[in-house]
Structure formats: structure tokens, C-alpha cells
Design a protein around this motif. Structure first.
Motif, PDB file in Angstrom:
ATOM      1  N   ARG A  13      41.221  49.452  44.074  1.00 37.76           N
ATOM      2  CA  ARG A  13      41.252  50.616  44.966  1.00 37.76           C
ATOM      3  C   ARG A  13      42.633  51.257  44.992  1.00 37.76           C
ATOM      4  N   THR A  14      43.660  50.497  44.592  1.00 38.21           N
ATOM      5  CA  THR A  14      45.040  50.975  44.551  1.00 38.21           C
ATOM      6  C   THR A  14      45.730  50.298  43.379  1.00 38.21           C
ATOM      7  N   PHE A  15      46.986  50.642  43.172  1.00 39.98           N
ATOM      8  CA  PHE A  15      47.825  49.849  42.278  1.00 39.98           C
ATOM      9  C   PHE A  15      48.100  48.526  42.993  1.00 39.98           C
ATOM     10  N   PRO A  16      48.099  47.384  42.285  1.00 43.76           N
ATOM     11  CA  PRO A  16      48.302  46.103  42.968  1.00 43.76           C
ATOM     12  C   PRO A  16      49.647  46.032  43.690  1.00 43.76           C
ATOM     13  N   ILE A  17      49.659  45.256  44.771  1.00 41.88           N
ATOM     14  CA  ILE A  17      50.921  44.958  45.440  1.00 41.88           C
ATOM     15  C   ILE A  17      51.500  43.678  44.841  1.00 41.88           C
ATOM     16  N   GLU A  18      52.822  43.610  44.765  1.00 44.10           N
ATOM     17  CA  GLU A  18      53.497  42.386  44.354  1.00 44.10           C
ATOM     18  C   GLU A  18      54.033  41.708  45.604  1.00 44.10           C
ATOM     19  N   LEU A  20      50.225  39.015  42.327  1.00 43.76           N
ATOM     20  CA  LEU A  20      49.826  40.392  42.590  1.00 43.76           C
ATOM     21  C   LEU A  20      48.448  40.367  43.229  1.00 43.76           C
ATOM     22  N   THR A  21      48.197  41.315  44.128  1.00 40.70           N
ATOM     23  CA  THR A  21      46.939  41.364  44.859  1.00 40.70           C
ATOM     24  C   THR A  21      46.460  42.803  44.957  1.00 40.70           C
ATOM     25  N   VAL A  22      45.146  43.008  44.879  1.00 46.18           N
ATOM     26  CA  VAL A  22      44.575  44.339  45.030  1.00 46.18           C
ATOM     27  C   VAL A  22      43.159  44.210  45.563  1.00 46.18           C
ATOM     28  N   ASN A  23      42.796  45.072  46.497  1.00 42.08           N
ATOM     29  CA  ASN A  23      41.400  45.159  46.923  1.00 42.08           C
ATOM     30  C   ASN A  23      40.615  45.954  45.886  1.00 42.08           C
ATOM     31  N   VAL A  66      20.572  33.523  40.604  1.00 43.92           N
ATOM     32  CA  VAL A  66      20.525  32.097  40.930  1.00 43.92           C
ATOM     33  C   VAL A  66      19.076  31.649  40.858  1.00 43.92           C
ATOM     34  N   ASP A  67      18.792  30.695  39.978  1.00 41.98           N
ATOM     35  CA  ASP A  67      17.458  30.116  39.842  1.00 41.98           C
ATOM     36  C   ASP A  67      16.385  31.194  39.671  1.00 41.98           C
ATOM     37  N   GLY A  68      16.670  32.154  38.801  1.00 46.38           N
ATOM     38  CA  GLY A  68      15.712  33.184  38.458  1.00 46.38           C
ATOM     39  C   GLY A  68      15.648  34.369  39.390  1.00 46.38           C
ATOM     40  N   VAL A  69      16.395  34.340  40.488  1.00 43.19           N
ATOM     41  CA  VAL A  69      16.412  35.451  41.434  1.00 43.19           C
ATOM     42  C   VAL A  69      17.684  36.268  41.200  1.00 43.19           C
ATOM     43  N   ARG A  70      17.506  37.477  40.655  1.00 41.62           N
ATOM     44  CA  ARG A  70      18.645  38.356  40.368  1.00 41.62           C
ATOM     45  C   ARG A  70      18.772  39.397  41.469  1.00 41.62           C
ATOM     46  N   ARG A  71      19.975  39.531  41.996  1.00 41.65           N
ATOM     47  CA  ARG A  71      20.253  40.535  43.011  1.00 41.65           C
ATOM     48  C   ARG A  71      21.398  41.429  42.529  1.00 41.65           C
ATOM     49  N   THR A  72      21.140  42.725  42.565  1.00 41.92           N
ATOM     50  CA  THR A  72      22.164  43.703  42.217  1.00 41.92           C
ATOM     51  C   THR A  72      23.003  44.011  43.454  1.00 41.92           C
ATOM     52  N   LEU A  73      24.311  44.073  43.274  1.00 40.71           N
ATOM     53  CA  LEU A  73      25.173  44.393  44.401  1.00 40.71           C
ATOM     54  C   LEU A  73      24.899  45.801  44.894  1.00 40.71           C
ATOM     55  N   ALA A  74      24.830  45.946  46.209  1.00 44.82           N
ATOM     56  CA  ALA A  74      24.588  47.257  46.810  1.00 44.82           C
ATOM     57  C   ALA A  74      25.818  48.135  46.658  1.00 44.82           C
ATOM     58  N   PRO A  75      25.634  49.473  46.597  1.00 47.22           N
ATOM     59  CA  PRO A  75      26.791  50.372  46.619  1.00 47.22           C
ATOM     60  C   PRO A  75      27.651  50.084  47.852  1.00 47.22           C
ATOM     61  N   GLY A  76      28.948  50.135  47.668  1.00 50.93           N
ATOM     62  CA  GLY A  76      29.847  49.825  48.772  1.00 50.93           C
ATOM     63  C   GLY A  76      30.291  48.381  48.818  1.00 50.93           C
ATOM     64  N   SER A  77      29.858  47.565  47.837  1.00 49.68           N
ATOM     65  CA  SER A  77      30.339  46.183  47.769  1.00 49.68           C
ATOM     66  C   SER A  77      31.820  46.188  47.393  1.00 49.68           C
ATOM     67  N   VAL A  78      32.590  45.379  48.083  1.00 56.07           N
ATOM     68  CA  VAL A  78      34.036  45.347  47.886  1.00 56.07           C
ATOM     69  C   VAL A  78      34.508  43.897  47.855  1.00 56.07           C
ATOM     70  N   GLY A  79      35.792  43.721  47.654  1.00 55.89           N
ATOM     71  CA  GLY A  79      36.378  42.392  47.646  1.00 55.89           C
ATOM     72  C   GLY A  79      37.859  42.481  47.338  1.00 55.89           C
ATOM     73  N   THR A  80      38.379  41.412  46.757  1.00 52.65           N
ATOM     74  CA  THR A  80      39.803  41.298  46.471  1.00 52.65           C
ATOM     75  C   THR A  80      39.968  40.513  45.183  1.00 52.65           C
ATOM     76  N   ARG A  81      40.983  40.860  44.413  1.00 51.85           N
ATOM     77  CA  ARG A  81      41.347  39.995  43.304  1.00 51.85           C
ATOM     78  C   ARG A  81      42.851  39.776  43.325  1.00 51.85           C
ATOM     79  N   ASP A  82      43.278  38.658  42.742  1.00 51.88           N
ATOM     80  CA  ASP A  82      44.711  38.440  42.588  1.00 51.88           C
ATOM     81  C   ASP A  82      44.982  37.750  41.264  1.00 51.88           C
ATOM     82  N   ARG A  83      46.244  37.808  40.874  1.00 44.71           N
ATOM     83  CA  ARG A  83      46.753  37.104  39.695  1.00 44.71           C
ATOM     84  C   ARG A  83      48.025  36.423  40.135  1.00 44.71           C
ATOM     85  N   SER A  84      48.144  35.157  39.835  1.00 46.18           N
ATOM     86  CA  SER A  84      49.403  34.464  40.136  1.00 46.18           C
ATOM     87  C   SER A  84      49.787  33.587  38.953  1.00 46.18           C
ATOM     88  N   TRP A  85      51.084  33.369  38.819  1.00 45.68           N
ATOM     89  CA  TRP A  85      51.581  32.555  37.718  1.00 45.68           C
ATOM     90  C   TRP A  85      52.920  31.960  38.121  1.00 45.68           C
TER      91      TRP A  85
END
Length: 361
Positions: free
Chosen positions: A119-124, A143-146, A155-174
């Protein structure tokens, strides 16, 4: 030893990319989480490379109907750090610092294909450096970014597509932190081990809020920062940062987890307030953190893949492997002179040993 990474201009030492200094605890890690807009499904992914242990491991975990379904994988790295996969789980860097894709090929009844767009450039975040006496316990950059998340999970044959508006967070660390087998040499002089960590990446409609704190057992922070930034923010400008944010928490009696919390972030015109109401608990052991069998960097042979299902209604949250959690929370942000806005995010918590401000021994 030469590897594929040596054909990219990314060297930081005179040695080939296969070598990362001399500390056996060096690691390089990806983390992702995400959730449906109504909070009914939460998932997370972890992928780690441990160059001096010559191991890579990956974990995918999703909560459905009160069960945390986990897929674990570990393999020998063979010193090839450009191969971002372990068993059925792989990561694709579509556009660095912007778009990444995680694919879980069908294995043990679990599959997924997820794209994470920043959603933005990652923060350090401030560099994390902590010593136990003379010994470096942690020394890493993160580094972290939403993110906005799209795709599907099966899961076990039940597939669910993420609804529009699904969000979260990712990070990278080393950098350096404990990985693989524990160090058999005790710290001298002996001391009561303690660790206090809270992290709250939050998604609102047009902005993100981040807060983290590492503190000692007396409550004195050794690394902390709060950030408020609007969607589309670039590498500089358009963001507010503070190292003086404060929290008030209400603990769940008899546990090391919160029932509710309020975060105050000082601004020039007053204070921003964020209130937290947790409603779903994700065990970080589902992606390897503190896992007794799938410890990050643990040797499992040439290749190992397994599934684990955790009934969250039967979990003992005082067991050491269950102390580290992410509590998915409804959050409300109130800025001076503005109407409150609602959002969602996680309140990550890990409290080991004594922590005097909460009365924990």
C-alpha cells in the motif's frame, strides 16, 4: 562456492553470496499475513534462509472454523540462496518492494496462490541490536509494509477466494538472531531469561499505522517506534514517526496476552489514539516460531514436508510454544479534530520471563 546470486550486483563482502559473514545465526526471512475483510479467515506465511546452517524452511498456516491448518517444509539449502522455495511452498518477487506472490502447490490437502501488493513504500524499522552480556542475541534490519491481498486458499478440497478488500502485512528481515539448535554454552553469569515484544501493524481505509516495542523486564524500551502514513506514501515524506508512543493494556487474567489495549501516539496537534479489541488468536508456532518440532533452521533432512492441525478451542495458552501469538483485532483510530475510523490489524505478543509493568514473574 559460486551460486546463481553471484551473477547479480548484490555482494556485501568480498566473498561469494553463499557466505554471509561468519555468524552461524545469520538468517534472511520473509513474513506475510492476511485476512478477509470480515475477519473470518486469517493466514500467514514464513520463509527463512539460514546460510551457515545450509537450510531453508517454509510454513503456511490458515485459520478456518476454529482450526489452524499448518503446512511445514524444510530442505537442505545447498548454498543456493536464489531458490526461494521449500517443498511445495515458493515465493516469487514480482516487483521488488512492491508486489510478491506466494504459491503453495497442493500438498497434504492444502494449496494456495496469493499476491501481496504494498500500500506504500516499505518502512525501515530501527536496527534491532540486543546483547545478553557480551553475547549478541539479536542484530538485524527489518522492512515492513501493509498490503492488499488477492488470490485463493484451499483446504481439504474447499477453495475460498479472498474477498475484495482483503489486506494484511508483510515484512523482510535479515541479520542475526537465534536459529537452528540452541546454543549449549550458557550465558555467564547466569540470568533469568526474559523477552518482551509487541507489534501492531494496522490497516485502515486510507492509511496504515505501525507500532512496535522491545523492552527489558523492567519495562524500559530498547527498540520502539510508531508510524502513521497515508496510502501511496513514498520512501520519504508524508509520514509521522514517534519513539514516544505509549500503551495502556488490560490483560486476560492468568495469561500473558491482552484483552484490550489503547495506544497513544504524540502528534504536534495532540495525540492519536488507537483502541484494540482482539477477536481471533493465531498461534505463531503455526509458521515455526517456537515450534517444538519445526524450529526455524532446524535440520529435518534433505526434504521434509508435513501437516499439522491445531484445534484453537483446546489450546493451553500458558504452554511455552503457545505464548507467541498474533491477535487479529478490530481497531479504531482517533486523530485530533477528526471523526474516529475503524480498521483491522494484529496485535503480536510474546512475553517470556518476568515483566514488572504487567506484574508477571
Amino acid at each position: 562456492m559460486l551460486t546463481k546470486g553471484d551473477d547479480f550486483p548484490i555482494h556485501q563482502t568480498p566473498e561469494p553470496i553463499a557466505f554471509s559473514g561468519t555468524d552461524r545465526n545469520f538468517y534472511d526471512r520473509y513474513f506475510f499475513n492476511g485476512y478477509q475483510p470480515d475477519g473470518t479467515e486469517f493466514f500467514a506465511i514464513g520463509f527463512g534462509v539460514y546460510p551457515h546452517l545450509n537450510i531453508a524452511d517454509a510454513h503456511f498456516s490458515v485459520i478456518r472454523d476454529g482450526i489452524e491448518h499448518c503446512l511445514h517444509a524444510s530442505r537442505v539449502l545447498n548454498m543456493e540462496r536464489m531458490d526461494i522455495s521449500a517443498g511445495p511452498i515458493r515465493i516469487e518477487v514480482v516487483e521488488p518492494l512492491k508486489v510478491l506472490r506466494v504459491v503453495v502447490e497442493a500438498s497434504h490437502g492444502i494449496a494456495a496462490d496469493l499476491t501481496f501488493e504494498g500500500r506504500t513504500f516499505p518502512i525501515e524499522e530501527p536496527r534491532f541490536v540486543y546483547r545478553n552480556g557480551p553475547r549478541a542475541f539479536m542484530d538485524y534490519t527489518r522492512l515492513t509494509v501493509n498490503v492488499r491481498v488477492s488470490g485463493w486458499i484451499e483446504v481439504d478440497g474447499v477453495r475460498r477466494t479472498l474477498a475484495p478488500g482483503s489486506v494484511g502485512t508483510r515484512d523482510r528481515s535479515w541479520g542475526v538472531r537465534p536459529v537452528g539448535a540452541p546454543d549449549p554454552q550458557p550465558i555467564v553469569p547466569n540470568r533469568i531469561p526474559s523477552f518482551f515484544w509487541q507489534w501492531t501493524p494496522l490497516n485502515f481505509e486510507d492509511r496504515s499505522v505501525f507500532f512496535h516495542v522491545n523492552a527489558d523486564s523492567e519495562g524500559e524500551p530498547w527498540n520502539t517506534r510508531a508510524v502513521i502514513l497515508p496510502d501511496g506514501a513514498g520512501p520519504s515524506g508524508g509520514r509521522h514517526t514517534s519513539e514516544a508512543a505509549m500503551e495502556d493494556v488490560v490483560m486476560i487474567p492468568g495469561t500473558r496476552h491482552i484483552a484490550s489495549a489503547t495506544l497513544s501516539i504524540p502528534l504536534a496537534q495532540g495525540s492519536a489514539k488507537v483502541s484494540f479489541q482482539p477477536f481471533l488468536t493465531f498461534l505463531m508456532r503455526g509458521i515455526g516460531y517456537g515450534h517444538p518440532e519445526w524450529r526455524h533452521g532446524g535440520y529435518k533432512g534433505e526434504l521434509a514436508v508435513d501437516r499439522e492441525d491445531i484445534d484453537l478451542s483446546k489450546v493451553n495458552f500458558l504452554s511455552p510454544e503457545n505464548l507467541h501469538i498474533q491477535a487479529l483485532s478490530h481497531v479504531t483510530l482517533t486523530l485530533p479534530g477528526e471523526a474516529p475510523v475503524r480498521g483491522m490489524g494484529v496485535f503480536e505478543q510474546l512475553i517470556l520471563g518476568p515483566y514488572r509493568p504487567y506484574g508477571l514473574g
